[in-house]
Design a protein around this motif. Structure first.
Motif, PDB file in Angstrom:
ATOM      1  N   THR A   4       0.823  -1.216   0.000  1.00 42.67           N
ATOM      2  CA  THR A   4       0.000   0.000   0.000  1.00 42.67           C
ATOM      3  C   THR A   4       0.855   1.263   0.000  1.00 42.67           C
ATOM      4  N   LEU A   5       2.169   1.091  -0.106  1.00 37.50           N
ATOM      5  CA  LEU A   5       3.043   2.271  -0.181  1.00 37.50           C
ATOM      6  C   LEU A   5       4.357   1.901  -0.843  1.00 37.50           C
ATOM      7  N   ARG A   6       5.062   2.941  -1.271  1.00 38.73           N
ATOM      8  CA  ARG A   6       6.403   2.754  -1.839  1.00 38.73           C
ATOM      9  C   ARG A   6       7.405   3.512  -0.971  1.00 38.73           C
ATOM     10  N   VAL A   7       8.576   2.943  -0.827  1.00 33.42           N
ATOM     11  CA  VAL A   7       9.627   3.612  -0.051  1.00 33.42           C
ATOM     12  C   VAL A   7      10.850   3.780  -0.951  1.00 33.42           C
ATOM     13  N   ASP A   8      11.285   5.022  -1.138  1.00 35.89           N
ATOM     14  CA  ASP A   8      12.470   5.295  -1.969  1.00 35.89           C
ATOM     15  C   ASP A   8      13.475   6.094  -1.155  1.00 35.89           C
ATOM     16  N   ARG A   9      14.666   5.530  -1.034  1.00 33.33           N
ATOM     17  CA  ARG A   9      15.732   6.269  -0.334  1.00 33.33           C
ATOM     18  C   ARG A   9      16.494   7.108  -1.358  1.00 33.33           C
ATOM     19  N   LEU A  19       2.147   6.933  -0.189  1.00 35.29           N
ATOM     20  CA  LEU A  19       0.942   6.112   0.012  1.00 35.29           C
ATOM     21  C   LEU A  19       0.391   5.751  -1.354  1.00 35.29           C
ATOM     22  N   ASP A  20       0.019   4.494  -1.536  1.00 30.60           N
ATOM     23  CA  ASP A  20      -0.325   4.031  -2.881  1.00 30.60           C
ATOM     24  C   ASP A  20      -1.506   3.047  -2.851  1.00 30.60           C
ATOM     25  N   ARG A  21      -2.669   3.595  -2.509  1.00 28.33           N
ATOM     26  CA  ARG A  21      -3.925   2.829  -2.662  1.00 28.33           C
ATOM     27  C   ARG A  21      -4.865   3.701  -3.495  1.00 28.33           C
ATOM     28  N   PRO A  22      -4.528   3.942  -4.768  1.00 31.03           N
ATOM     29  CA  PRO A  22      -5.261   4.956  -5.536  1.00 31.03           C
ATOM     30  C   PRO A  22      -6.765   4.702  -5.633  1.00 31.03           C
ATOM     31  N   LYS A  23      -7.153   3.417  -5.699  1.00 34.20           N
ATOM     32  CA  LYS A  23      -8.586   3.134  -5.868  1.00 34.20           C
ATOM     33  C   LYS A  23      -9.392   3.530  -4.638  1.00 34.20           C
ATOM     34  N   ALA A  24      -8.751   3.628  -3.499  1.00 30.19           N
ATOM     35  CA  ALA A  24      -9.459   4.014  -2.266  1.00 30.19           C
ATOM     36  C   ALA A  24      -9.004   5.392  -1.794  1.00 30.19           C
ATOM     37  N   LEU A  25      -8.439   6.180  -2.697  1.00 33.36           N
ATOM     38  CA  LEU A  25      -7.929   7.515  -2.348  1.00 33.36           C
ATOM     39  C   LEU A  25      -7.010   7.462  -1.115  1.00 33.36           C
TER      40      LEU A  25
END
Ligand code: CO8
Length: 257
Positions: A4-9, A19-25
């Motif tokens: 449900t999320l991405r982590v980029d260092r 935060l990455d649950r686009p269908k549920a805003l």
């Protein structure tokens, strides 16, 4: 592995949590809660990371706790599991957290943003505590943190009517520190994160600890705490380096030691 999320260092010393649950805003369900607090704990312990950034999409930072997941739970279940108490882990993160908010930051989304240390808003951001429209009230600290940020009158107005406020009103009220055009939000946020990450990390952590102490203590105790922590900076290499660099008219080279 997060879903449900991405982590980029970033080599500049910050980490970007998206935060990455686009269908549920980006509604915050228990999985998101677990993934956010786990990621934050890992980043807090990672010496290559000095600053954490959390953001969502252009349309939504987060549209609240996940209503569909929550709607059928009973009082006993909520009480026994201390529903959403896991979010308290965010306040135990010692490194600065920047929230970059575009679009909806409602309910738990607004509350998550308010747990962060610098709150940046795009010009499309909308903040609100609409729980009253669902027959409940804020449950992740909104009634407390919003009141401290914007004062009683506006907090009562927002929590009793459930109305949302735009970025301009949020900045006027002191809820956010800067408004940035939506298409520049991420780039500007990265610049700010790079700037803070370039400071002495012990010092930025002490700033966070000292400012947050002001919410928990009397003025005289808070000032004493600040002074003791200020004295402690004189045990760091970065204090010697920062002051020497000023005297020598050069840029400091902080080593976080
Ligand atoms: N939970 C679950 N799903 C959501 C949520 C949410 N909070 N918000 C949006 N969604 C879903 C919608 O159901 C929809 O899904 P689907 O396509 O399957 O129907 C999808 O996201 C897109 O949403 P909309 O179609 O509604 O998009 P719009 O652009 O028309 O509207 C709004 C956007 C205005 C943000 C609207 O979605 C909305 O009002 N959402 C709910 C906002 C809200 O009430 N938030 C507060 C939730 S309660 C809360 O946060 C309490 C926190 C504390 C809990 C602590 C417990 C102890």
């Amino acid at each position: 592995m997060t879903e449900t999320l991405r982590v980029d260092r970033d080599p500049a010393g910050y980490a970007l949590v998206t935060l990455d649950r686009p269908k549920a805003l980006n509604a915050l369900n228990l999985q998101t809660l677990n993934e956010v607090v786990t990621a934050f704990a890992e980043l807090d312990a990672d010496p290559s990371v000095s600053v954490i950034v959390i953001t969502g999409s252009e349309k939504a930072f987060a549209a609240g706790a996940d209503i569909k997941e929550m709607k059928d739970i009973t009082f006993s279940e909520a009480y026994a599991s201390d529903w959403f108490a896991g979010w308290d882990a965010v306040k135990r993160v010692r490194k600065p957290i920047i929230a970059a908010v575009s679009g909806f930051a409602l309910g738990g989304g607004c509350e998550l943003a308010m747990m962060c240390d610098i709150l940046l808003a795009s010009d499309t951001a909308k903040f609100g505590q609409p729980e009253i429209k669902l027959g409940v009230l804020p449950g992740m600290g909104g009634s407390q943190r919003l009141t401290r940020a914007v004062g009683k009158a506006k907090a009562m107005d927002m929590c009793l009517t459930g109305r949302t406020i735009d970025a301009e009103e949020a900045e006027r009220a002191g809820l956010v520190s800067r408004i940035i055009p939506a298409d520049e939000l991420l780039d500007e946020t990265k610049k700010i994160a790079t700037e803070v990450a370039g400071m002495s990390t012990p010092a930025t952590m002490m700033v966070k600890e000292s400012i947050n102490r002001s919410f928990e203590t009397s003025l005289s105790e808070g000032i004493l705490f600040e002074r003791r922590v200020f004295h402690a900076t004189f045990a760091t290499h970065d204090q010697s380096e920062g002051m020497a660099a000023f005297a020598e008219k050069r840029k400091p080279n902080f080593t976080d030691s």
